[in-house]
Design an enzyme around this catalytic site. Structure first.
Site, PDB file in Angstrom:
ATOM      1  N   LYS A  39       0.842  -1.213   0.000  1.00 57.83           N
ATOM      2  CA  LYS A  39       0.000   0.000   0.000  1.00 57.83           C
ATOM      3  C   LYS A  39       0.875   1.261   0.000  1.00 57.83           C
ATOM      4  O   LYS A  39       0.655   2.175  -0.795  1.00 57.83           O
ATOM      5  CB  LYS A  39      -0.947  -0.005   1.220  1.00 57.83           C
ATOM      6  CG  LYS A  39      -1.877  -1.228   1.231  1.00 57.83           C
ATOM      7  CD  LYS A  39      -2.822  -1.237   2.406  1.00 57.83           C
ATOM      8  CE  LYS A  39      -2.165  -1.412   3.756  1.00 57.83           C
ATOM      9  NZ  LYS A  39      -1.431  -2.699   3.908  1.00 57.83           N
ATOM     10  N   THR A  40       1.874   1.276   0.876  1.00 52.54           N
ATOM     11  CA  THR A  40       2.775   2.440   0.925  1.00 52.54           C
ATOM     12  C   THR A  40       3.560   2.553  -0.381  1.00 52.54           C
ATOM     13  O   THR A  40       3.700   3.646  -0.935  1.00 52.54           O
ATOM     14  CB  THR A  40       3.776   2.288   2.100  1.00 52.54           C
ATOM     15  OG1 THR A  40       3.038   1.938   3.267  1.00 52.54           O
ATOM     16  CG2 THR A  40       4.556   3.542   2.337  1.00 52.54           C
TER      17      THR A  40
ATOM     18  N   ASP B 105      -1.275   6.452   6.563  1.00 54.31           N
ATOM     19  CA  ASP B 105      -1.248   5.026   6.871  1.00 54.31           C
ATOM     20  C   ASP B 105      -2.094   4.789   8.127  1.00 54.31           C
ATOM     21  O   ASP B 105      -2.283   5.714   8.927  1.00 54.31           O
ATOM     22  CB  ASP B 105       0.208   4.608   7.120  1.00 54.31           C
ATOM     23  CG  ASP B 105       0.405   3.110   6.924  1.00 54.31           C
ATOM     24  OD1 ASP B 105      -0.536   2.441   6.456  1.00 54.31           O
ATOM     25  OD2 ASP B 105       1.506   2.615   7.233  1.00 54.31           O
TER      26      ASP B 105
ATOM     27  N   THR C  34      -5.666  -1.647   7.314  1.00 52.65           N
ATOM     28  CA  THR C  34      -5.787  -3.103   7.357  1.00 52.65           C
ATOM     29  C   THR C  34      -7.195  -3.461   7.846  1.00 52.65           C
ATOM     30  O   THR C  34      -7.570  -4.615   7.856  1.00 52.65           O
ATOM     31  CB  THR C  34      -4.776  -3.688   8.364  1.00 52.65           C
ATOM     32  OG1 THR C  34      -4.896  -2.953   9.587  1.00 52.65           O
ATOM     33  CG2 THR C  34      -3.365  -3.561   7.856  1.00 52.65           C
TER      34      THR C  34
ATOM     35  N   ARG D 176       6.661  -8.119   1.539  1.00 52.85           N
ATOM     36  CA  ARG D 176       7.559  -7.753   2.653  1.00 52.85           C
ATOM     37  C   ARG D 176       8.212  -9.006   3.228  1.00 52.85           C
ATOM     38  O   ARG D 176       9.411  -9.018   3.513  1.00 52.85           O
ATOM     39  CB  ARG D 176       6.794  -7.005   3.746  1.00 52.85           C
ATOM     40  CG  ARG D 176       7.665  -6.772   4.984  1.00 52.85           C
ATOM     41  CD  ARG D 176       7.006  -5.902   6.015  1.00 52.85           C
ATOM     42  NE  ARG D 176       6.830  -4.557   5.535  1.00 52.85           N
ATOM     43  CZ  ARG D 176       5.761  -3.810   5.794  1.00 52.85           C
ATOM     44  NH1 ARG D 176       4.790  -4.298   6.524  1.00 52.85           N
ATOM     45  NH2 ARG D 176       5.677  -2.595   5.319  1.00 52.85           N
TER      46      ARG D 176
HETATM   47  P1  ADP Z   1       2.191  -1.933   3.215  1.00 51.68           P
HETATM   48  O1  ADP Z   1       2.210  -0.433   3.123  1.00 51.68           O
HETATM   49  O2  ADP Z   1       0.990  -2.547   2.548  1.00 51.68           O
HETATM   50  O3  ADP Z   1       2.392  -2.450   4.610  1.00 51.68           O
HETATM   51  P2  ADP Z   1       4.720  -1.740   1.786  1.00 51.68           P
HETATM   52  O4  ADP Z   1       4.365  -0.876   0.628  1.00 51.68           O
HETATM   53  O5  ADP Z   1       5.471  -1.075   2.906  1.00 51.68           O
HETATM   54  O6  ADP Z   1       3.426  -2.497   2.365  1.00 51.68           O
HETATM   55  O7  ADP Z   1       5.551  -2.978   1.206  1.00 51.68           O
HETATM   56  C1  ADP Z   1       6.566  -3.641   1.931  1.00 51.68           C
HETATM   57  C2  ADP Z   1       7.751  -3.927   1.036  1.00 51.68           C
HETATM   58  O8  ADP Z   1       7.386  -4.912   0.072  1.00 51.68           O
HETATM   59  C3  ADP Z   1       8.204  -2.723   0.212  1.00 51.68           C
HETATM   60  O9  ADP Z   1       9.285  -2.083   0.810  1.00 51.68           O
HETATM   61  C4  ADP Z   1       8.621  -3.282  -1.125  1.00 51.68           C
HETATM   62  O10 ADP Z   1       9.995  -3.558  -1.108  1.00 51.68           O
HETATM   63  C5  ADP Z   1       7.886  -4.583  -1.233  1.00 51.68           C
HETATM   64  N1  ADP Z   1       6.743  -4.538  -2.167  1.00 51.68           N
HETATM   65  C6  ADP Z   1       5.440  -4.393  -1.823  1.00 51.68           C
HETATM   66  N2  ADP Z   1       4.639  -4.467  -2.903  1.00 51.68           N
HETATM   67  C7  ADP Z   1       5.449  -4.648  -3.959  1.00 51.68           C
HETATM   68  C8  ADP Z   1       5.215  -4.809  -5.376  1.00 51.68           C
HETATM   69  N3  ADP Z   1       3.984  -4.832  -5.874  1.00 51.68           N
HETATM   70  N4  ADP Z   1       6.277  -4.960  -6.183  1.00 51.68           N
HETATM   71  C9  ADP Z   1       7.536  -4.975  -5.669  1.00 51.68           C
HETATM   72  N5  ADP Z   1       7.826  -4.838  -4.342  1.00 51.68           N
HETATM   73  C10 ADP Z   1       6.801  -4.684  -3.495  1.00 51.68           C
END
Ligand code: ADP
Length: 340
Positions: A68-69, A113, A162, A221
């Site tokens: 998401k981030t 977030d 979430t 992640r």
């Molecule tokens: P969330 O915000 O949903 O908790 P993040 O965006 O922080 O998740 O993702 C965690 C890590 O996973 C990121 O730092 C990135 O390296 C990797 N990641 C997440 N989604 C992807 C994607 N679609 N393609 C490549 N890497 C991704």
């Protein structure tokens, strides 16, 4: 209690978090998987660009680590507009939000977030900002009270959560689009791992990537964390090449079993077994396994549920017959019969 696990959101050292940043997709072309999210988003981007307007407000929902981030960052890169990042718990007072909103340039993306943890007072300030790009607040009290209005630049709010169900209906309805992130397929994770390995300048064999993907719970992640640990071992023992043997050894060092269960997973299943298979309420289970409730519900349980080891029932969490077997125990006779 031992907390080191590839899954623990807080297990990442500062160095690892920096690494995670380095592995984030830089724009939409590098963002892999999540086609159901990306397809409508690309359309919205084209349409908004054609009208020379900022994107509509977006709500991203999905489990931690699904991107998401990263997607908010990729969107900002794609539109070439500034990105401001904050989180629900960080915005404790309306004033914090007014400070951020008043500095946004036209077209900026404001990423919040854990938006379900925004205090109600702050949420209500956001309504006017989202609807009319205007904030109103009352200054002073009683007869001296005055209503002040501040015009803002048009911006896009991207909220990530979430727990979509915890958002109030008026708040939820203010987002133009709700985009739901699903766990990634193994193929998509293999693609992500291959990209990450090349950024980390490590050789990753296909069989090893497949093994890592299978143990990543559909979550990039987790995939990247497992990859980094395998890389450390490969560097010391295999001239930097991650092959199947290195991955197997990494799993054994991390105490990940053949079913992909980690120590905390097994602790959860064991706690339920100790309670005769449940039902056990989330609060009680969290106390027994010494995890916080959100981590338990958002990080561990979804995988255990998907694998059919645990059920969420109105009475509480219940261990399934496969859950008993996963930790080497026989399900009680009654449960065994009803499941067969
Ligand atoms: P969330 O915000 O949903 O908790 P993040 O965006 O922080 O998740 O993702 C965690 C890590 O996973 C990121 O730092 C990135 O390296 C990797 N990641 C997440 N989604 C992807 C994607 N679609 N393609 C490549 N890497 C991704």
């Amino acid at each position: 209690m031992e907390k080191d696990s590839a899954l623990q959101p807080d297990a990442a050292s500062r160095g690892e978090r920096d690494d995670e940043r380095g592995l984030q997709p830089r724009d939409l072309s590098e963002f892999q998987g999540q086609e159901a999210v990306l397809a409508p988003l690309r359309l919205m981007l084209r349409a908004a660009k054609g009208r020379d307007e900022p994107l509509e407000h977006l709500l991203f929902t999905g489990l931690p680590g699904l991107g998401k981030t990263s997607l908010a960052m990729a969107l900002a890169a794609e539109t070439g507009k500034p990105l401001r990042m904050t989180s629900g718990p960080a915005l404790t007072r309306g004033k914090d939000l007014v400070g951020i909103l008043s500095q946004l340039e036209r077209g900026s993306i404001l990423f919040i977030d854990e938006i379900h943890r925004l205090p109600t007072e702050v949420e209500e300030y956001l309504y006017g900002a989202m609807d009319r790009f205007q904030i109103e607040w009352t200054f002073d009290q009683g007869v001296h009270a005055r209503l002040l209005k501040l015009d803002l630049q048009a911006f896009t709010l991207v909220g990530a959560t979430t727990r979509e169900a915890l958002l109030t209906p008026p708040f939820r309805s203010r987002f133009g689009h709700h985009l739901r992130f699903e766990p990634y397929s193994n193929e998509a994770l293999i693609g992500i791992l291959a990209r990450s390995a090349s950024l980390l300048q490590t050789k990753l064999e296909l069989a090893a990537a497949q093994q890592l993907a299978e143990h990543s719970r559909g979550t990039p992640r987790v995939a990247n964390r497992l990859l980094r640990r395998a890389r450390d071992l490969a560097q010391l023992e295999n001239q930097g090449c991650i092959d199947a043997a290195i991955v197997t050894k990494t799993f054994s060092l991390l105490d990940i079993d053949t079913l992909g269960l980690e120590r905390p997973d097994r602790r959860i299943l064991q706690a339920l077994a100790d309670a005769q298979g449940g039902p056990l309420g989330l609060k009680n289970l969290a106390v027994v396994v010494e995890e916080d409730e959100d981590t338990l519900a958002d990080v561990y349980e979804p995988f255990l549920i998907r694998r059919g080891f645990l059920l969420r029932t109105p009475q509480g969490r219940v261990l399934t017959p496969s859950g008993w077997r996963a930790i080497g125990l026989n399900p009680p006779a009654a449960q065994h019969e009803s499941a067969s």
